[in-house]
Design a protein around this motif. Structure first.
Motif, short mmCIF file in Angstrom:
data_model
loop_
_atom_site.label_atom_id
_atom_site.label_comp_id
_atom_site.label_asym_id
_atom_site.label_seq_id
_atom_site.Cartn_x
_atom_site.Cartn_y
_atom_site.Cartn_z
N GLU A 30 0.92 -1.19 -0.04
CA GLU A 30 0.03 0.25 0.03
C GLU A 30 0.82 1.34 0.01
O GLU A 30 0.60 2.14 -0.87
N LEU A 31 2.04 1.13 0.82
CA LEU A 31 2.76 2.61 0.68
C LEU A 31 3.51 2.67 -0.61
O LEU A 31 3.64 3.73 -1.00
N ILE A 32 4.12 1.54 -1.16
CA ILE A 32 4.61 1.70 -2.57
C ILE A 32 3.71 2.08 -3.64
O ILE A 32 3.91 2.91 -4.29
N GLU A 33 2.53 1.85 -3.60
CA GLU A 33 1.41 2.29 -4.40
C GLU A 33 1.10 3.79 -4.01
O GLU A 33 1.10 4.53 -5.09
N GLU A 34 1.27 4.36 -2.73
CA GLU A 34 1.11 5.55 -2.50
C GLU A 34 2.22 6.41 -3.03
O GLU A 34 2.00 7.65 -3.50
N VAL A 35 3.64 6.23 -2.70
CA VAL A 35 4.49 6.72 -3.04
C VAL A 35 4.83 6.57 -4.58
O VAL A 35 5.53 7.71 -5.05
N THR A 36 4.25 5.97 -5.23
CA THR A 36 4.50 5.57 -6.83
C THR A 36 3.45 6.67 -7.49
O THR A 36 3.69 7.39 -8.36
N LYS A 37 2.35 6.44 -6.84
CA LYS A 37 1.09 7.65 -7.41
C LYS A 37 1.57 8.89 -7.37
O LYS A 37 1.11 9.89 -7.96
N ALA A 38 2.25 9.26 -6.11
CA ALA A 38 2.89 10.56 -5.70
C ALA A 38 3.95 11.03 -6.68
O ALA A 38 4.35 12.21 -6.86
N VAL A 40 6.87 9.80 -6.59
CA VAL A 40 8.19 9.76 -6.09
C VAL A 40 9.04 8.77 -6.16
O VAL A 40 10.33 9.04 -6.48
N MET A 41 8.69 7.60 -6.25
CA MET A 41 9.20 6.33 -6.07
C MET A 41 10.02 6.04 -7.70
O MET A 41 9.03 5.91 -8.66
N LEU A 42 11.30 5.92 -7.83
CA LEU A 42 11.61 5.58 -9.03
C LEU A 42 12.16 3.99 -9.08
O LEU A 42 11.96 3.37 -10.23
N ASP A 43 12.54 3.37 -8.05
CA ASP A 43 12.77 2.04 -8.08
C ASP A 43 12.87 1.53 -6.34
O ASP A 43 13.25 2.57 -5.52
N THR A 44 12.54 0.34 -6.18
CA THR A 44 12.49 -0.03 -4.71
C THR A 44 12.57 -1.59 -4.66
O THR A 44 12.22 -2.27 -5.78
N ALA A 45 13.53 -2.19 -3.96
CA ALA A 45 13.41 -3.57 -3.78
C ALA A 45 14.25 -4.02 -2.17
O ALA A 45 14.88 -3.25 -1.84
N GLY A 46 13.78 -5.30 -1.95
CA GLY A 46 14.38 -5.91 -0.81
C GLY A 46 15.42 -6.82 -1.32
O GLY A 46 15.59 -7.14 -2.45
N LEU A 47 16.41 -6.95 -0.33
CA LEU A 47 17.51 -7.93 -0.81
C LEU A 47 17.41 -9.27 -0.04
O LEU A 47 16.54 -9.42 1.32
#
Length: 118
Positions: A30-38, A40-47
């Motif tokens: 949900e947060l990734i969706e929010e920051v993407t819609k804003a 702001v998010m260019l890329d993200t991933a866990g390791l």
């Protein structure tokens, strides 16, 4: 607009052996969706866990490779987010939101750094 890298450092000893809970993953989505819609998010991933990684070090003219896990480190990099924000304050606000989706038994730190451009 400046870009910021948020390095997510986790204390692997505080995370559950089975990994993040389904509830955490839902909140994260949900947060990734929010920051993407804003915008702001260019890329993200866990390791993957540090046990599956390696460190390559240059020291004294020599290369050394150390396989994980990295017992000398309390915290390891668990993921990252690359964001484009109007300023550092906005990048910090998103990092705080990210930290707050975790259950209280997690120990997570976000190191937020502006990317040096040209």
């Amino acid at each position: 607009m400046p870009r910021y890298l948020s390095l997510v450092r986790i204390d692997e000893s505080t995370m559950p052996a089975e990994g993040p809970s389904p509830e955490l993953m839902q909140r994260m989505g949900e947060l990734i969706e929010e920051v993407t819609k804003a915008g702001v998010m260019l890329d993200t991933a866990g390791l993957t866990p540090s046990a599956q990684g390696a460190r390559v070090r240059w020291e004294g003219g020599q290369i050394s490779v150390t396989d994980g896990p990295f017992t000398e480190s309390k915290e390891v990099i668990g993921g990252y987010a690359l964001m484009q924000c109007k300023d550092k304050a906005e990048a910090l606000e998103w990092a705080k939101k990210f930290l707050k989706v975790h259950e209280e038994y997690w120990t997570v730190t976000c190191e937020v750094r502006e990317i040096a451009e040209g």
